[in-house]
Design a protein around this motif. Sequence first.
Motif, short mmCIF file in Angstrom:
data_model
loop_
_atom_site.label_atom_id
_atom_site.label_comp_id
_atom_site.label_asym_id
_atom_site.label_seq_id
_atom_site.Cartn_x
_atom_site.Cartn_y
_atom_site.Cartn_z
N TYR A 57 0.78 -1.24 0.00
CA TYR A 57 0.00 0.00 0.00
C TYR A 57 0.81 1.30 0.00
CZ TYR A 57 -3.52 -3.46 1.26
OH TYR A 57 -4.33 -4.56 1.26
N TYR A 64 -0.99 -2.47 -4.47
CA TYR A 64 -2.34 -1.95 -4.69
C TYR A 64 -2.35 -0.45 -4.98
CZ TYR A 64 -4.51 -6.34 -3.46
OH TYR A 64 -4.91 -7.66 -3.47
N THR A 79 -10.79 -13.19 -8.67
CA THR A 79 -11.71 -13.29 -7.54
C THR A 79 -13.09 -13.72 -8.07
OG1 THR A 79 -12.35 -10.99 -7.77
CG2 THR A 79 -10.50 -11.45 -6.29
N GLY A 111 -13.21 -2.23 -0.30
CA GLY A 111 -12.22 -2.84 -1.20
C GLY A 111 -12.88 -3.40 -2.45
N GLY A 113 -12.11 -3.41 -5.63
CA GLY A 113 -11.31 -3.94 -6.74
C GLY A 113 -11.60 -3.22 -8.06
N GLU A 139 -12.10 2.46 -0.66
CA GLU A 139 -11.06 1.84 -1.48
C GLU A 139 -9.73 2.52 -1.19
OE1 GLU A 139 -10.72 -0.88 -3.75
OE2 GLU A 139 -8.74 -0.15 -3.19
N ILE A 140 -8.78 1.75 -0.74
CA ILE A 140 -7.48 2.33 -0.35
C ILE A 140 -6.62 2.69 -1.57
CG2 ILE A 140 -6.17 0.16 -0.20
CD1 ILE A 140 -5.01 1.12 2.44
N LEU A 144 -7.23 1.82 -8.25
CA LEU A 144 -8.50 1.08 -8.36
C LEU A 144 -9.69 2.02 -8.24
CD1 LEU A 144 -7.57 -2.20 -6.44
CD2 LEU A 144 -7.92 -1.89 -8.89
N ASN A 181 -15.34 -8.52 -0.13
CA ASN A 181 -14.92 -9.77 -0.77
C ASN A 181 -13.41 -9.77 -0.96
OD1 ASN A 181 -15.65 -12.33 -2.12
ND2 ASN A 181 -14.70 -11.34 -3.89
N GLU A 182 -12.78 -10.75 -0.34
CA GLU A 182 -11.32 -10.90 -0.43
C GLU A 182 -10.57 -9.61 -0.09
OE1 GLU A 182 -9.25 -13.22 -3.21
OE2 GLU A 182 -11.02 -14.31 -3.86
#
Length: 400
Positions: A57, A64, A79, A111, A113, A139-140, A144, A181-182
Amino acid sequence: MKESTLVSNNKTRNSVWPGLDSAALVHSAAVFRYIRELIRSAGGVLPFDQYMEAVLYAPGLGYYAAGARKFGEDGDFVTAPEMGDLFGHCLAREAEQILAAIPDAVVLEFGAGSGALAETLITALAQSGRLPSQYNIVEISPDLRQRQHERLTPLCKRYGVTLQWQESLPQSPFNGLILANEVVDAFPVTRFRVERGQLQRAGVRLDGDAFAWDWMDDLDADGMEAQLAQRHQLAEGYVTEACPRAHAWIRALGSCLKQGVALIFDYGFPGDEYYLSQRDCGTLRCHYRHRAHDDPFLYPGLQDITCHVDFSALADAGREAGLQLLGYTSQEAYLLSLGLMELAAPRDDDDQRAILARSAQIKQLVLPSQMGEACKVMALGKAMEHPLAGFDLRDRSASL
Ligand SMILES: C[S@@+](CC[C@H](N)C(=O)[O-])C[C@H]1O[C@@H](n2cnc3c(N)ncnc32)[C@H](O)[C@@H]1O
């Protein structure tokens, strides 16, 4: 796992994996230099969770936080929402009932994605007339966030849904559905081992022009690692992980959720299975171009690093945070409960290719040898009266 097998070497690094172009190697070298400075500033050894945080990060550098493709066939992993729309359509059935039970419900995806799940969910909810007024995303990754913006903004405009990005879970009371999710398996973990009857925390040191493991005797005697070691009677030589950040996240969920459900999907097990005596090397896994391996020091910034989720620990953290455990099961049982087979039934306009693609998707989602058993679903909630449909076939909450 022996330390020596985990010490990476730049020469093997460059020859082991195909498909690395010079731009990728230049990027990874910049990440290496950044982490080398972190190690030096930390006095020679950087705790592993801080290493994982940086390689995933660090702004502009981490896996990411920079431009790696990540998802899909050209990326590093796939995923469930990336495989096609069946996962999202099943989830939409659960979401319809949750949203119908809560006035002014909002959906918040943590998150998100590439935005694949949001796209299917918004489309399916529009078709069933159950669209929330708002779809929020935490969302970090700036990269994305941009991809989500491009993919979802026209769709949300078409359906009149307000699309918003938030920096973190809401500070004010939240009513609705939270999805992750994930994501929890991408939270940085601490790594630790039992050595001569004591616990040691894993760190990362420099070894020439590579990183290597180091071990520190500075673990808090009352910390999460000590509690896990005691509860599961971890034996001499055992190496594993803990995820204090997942607890902090569940605490934040508990403080913001007023009425609603959080659905958490991830690879993982109940605590007794996670800390089995045979699983004495932990569950740390790295993903690069659909290859999984266990060396987090290879190609810093170019590969994903994940760790399985201890769902018992999440359930305990949820209880402490005032959240009720509403269900826990495998992805297979969850999707089948929500009518996966009915949703996947051949349609009038299907050609042979569509039928084959859908059956491949079903296999990936539910076969125990694929994601069906390894991936689990947990629902935590507050003020929900009715049971959730996804746990109809099999609820394994008692195993936590
Ligand atoms: C493995 S990807 C899964 C993406 C998506 N949910 C899916 O199923 O395809 C993990 C996602 O979580 C995001 N993420 C990881 N840690 C996060 C955090 N602390 N806050 C918000 N997003 C985070 C990543 O940027 C990425 O979008």
